[in-house]
Design a protein around this motif. Sequence first.
Motif, PDB file in Angstrom:
ATOM      1  N   ALA A   8       0.835  -1.204   0.000  1.00  0.00           N
ATOM      2  CA  ALA A   8       0.000   0.000   0.000  1.00  0.00           C
ATOM      3  C   ALA A   8       0.867   1.250   0.000  1.00  0.00           C
ATOM      4  N   ARG A   9       1.925   1.221   0.769  1.00  0.00           N
ATOM      5  CA  ARG A   9       2.812   2.383   0.837  1.00  0.00           C
ATOM      6  C   ARG A   9       3.611   2.570  -0.452  1.00  0.00           C
ATOM      7  N   TYR A  11       2.417   1.822  -3.450  1.00  0.00           N
ATOM      8  CA  TYR A  11       1.438   2.459  -4.333  1.00  0.00           C
ATOM      9  C   TYR A  11       1.235   3.924  -3.949  1.00  0.00           C
ATOM     10  N   TYR A  12       1.226   4.173  -2.650  1.00  0.00           N
ATOM     11  CA  TYR A  12       1.097   5.549  -2.143  1.00  0.00           C
ATOM     12  C   TYR A  12       2.227   6.407  -2.698  1.00  0.00           C
ATOM     13  N   ASP A  13       3.455   5.899  -2.592  1.00  0.00           N
ATOM     14  CA  ASP A  13       4.621   6.647  -3.080  1.00  0.00           C
ATOM     15  C   ASP A  13       4.565   6.885  -4.585  1.00  0.00           C
ATOM     16  N   GLN A  15       1.850   7.295  -6.173  1.00  0.00           N
ATOM     17  CA  GLN A  15       0.612   8.054  -6.357  1.00  0.00           C
ATOM     18  C   GLN A  15      -0.443   7.264  -7.136  1.00  0.00           C
ATOM     19  N   ASP A  16      -0.431   5.949  -6.970  1.00  0.00           N
ATOM     20  CA  ASP A  16      -1.491   5.088  -7.510  1.00  0.00           C
ATOM     21  C   ASP A  16      -2.528   4.958  -6.393  1.00  0.00           C
ATOM     22  N   TRP A  17      -3.353   5.987  -6.291  1.00  0.00           N
ATOM     23  CA  TRP A  17      -4.249   6.111  -5.146  1.00  0.00           C
ATOM     24  C   TRP A  17      -5.240   4.964  -5.046  1.00  0.00           C
ATOM     25  N   ALA A  20      -3.450   1.879  -3.734  1.00  0.00           N
ATOM     26  CA  ALA A  20      -3.063   2.093  -2.333  1.00  0.00           C
ATOM     27  C   ALA A  20      -4.274   1.984  -1.417  1.00  0.00           C
ATOM     28  N   ASN A  23      -5.600  -1.559  -0.879  1.00  0.00           N
ATOM     29  CA  ASN A  23      -4.811  -2.331   0.084  1.00  0.00           C
ATOM     30  C   ASN A  23      -5.043  -1.861   1.512  1.00  0.00           C
ATOM     31  N   TYR A  24      -5.176  -0.547   1.706  1.00  0.00           N
ATOM     32  CA  TYR A  24      -5.491  -0.048   3.041  1.00  0.00           C
ATOM     33  C   TYR A  24      -6.853  -0.561   3.503  1.00  0.00           C
ATOM     34  N   ASP A  40      -1.286   7.376   7.522  1.00  0.00           N
ATOM     35  CA  ASP A  40      -1.163   7.488   6.062  1.00  0.00           C
ATOM     36  C   ASP A  40      -2.406   8.134   5.459  1.00  0.00           C
TER      37      ASP A  40
END
Length: 85
Positions: A8-9, A11-13, A15-17, A20, A23-24, A40
């Motif tokens: 998730a992180r 994807y976060y980095d 910017q695949d919101w 991410a 997964n969250y 996050d």
Amino acid sequence: YASRLELARLYYDEQDWDAALTNYEKLISARRFLPDIVADLESLAEQSVEPSRVYHMLGDAYMQQDQLDEALEMYRLARQSLAKR
């Protein structure tokens, strides 16, 4: 679950919101790493990334942690952001 948080992180980095947040969501449902997820998601909320979805997910995470007042506030913000569309 640690691998899912790491994914998730990543994807976060990138910017695949959507990836991410998906997964969250799974981690919230499993009640894993909730404090990390809240941190996050709060960061995403400050960036106005998919506000209604992020606020709703924050509400769910707060509910899982028995923080009912915070959860209700997040659900209110999610509803408010939907009304602005």
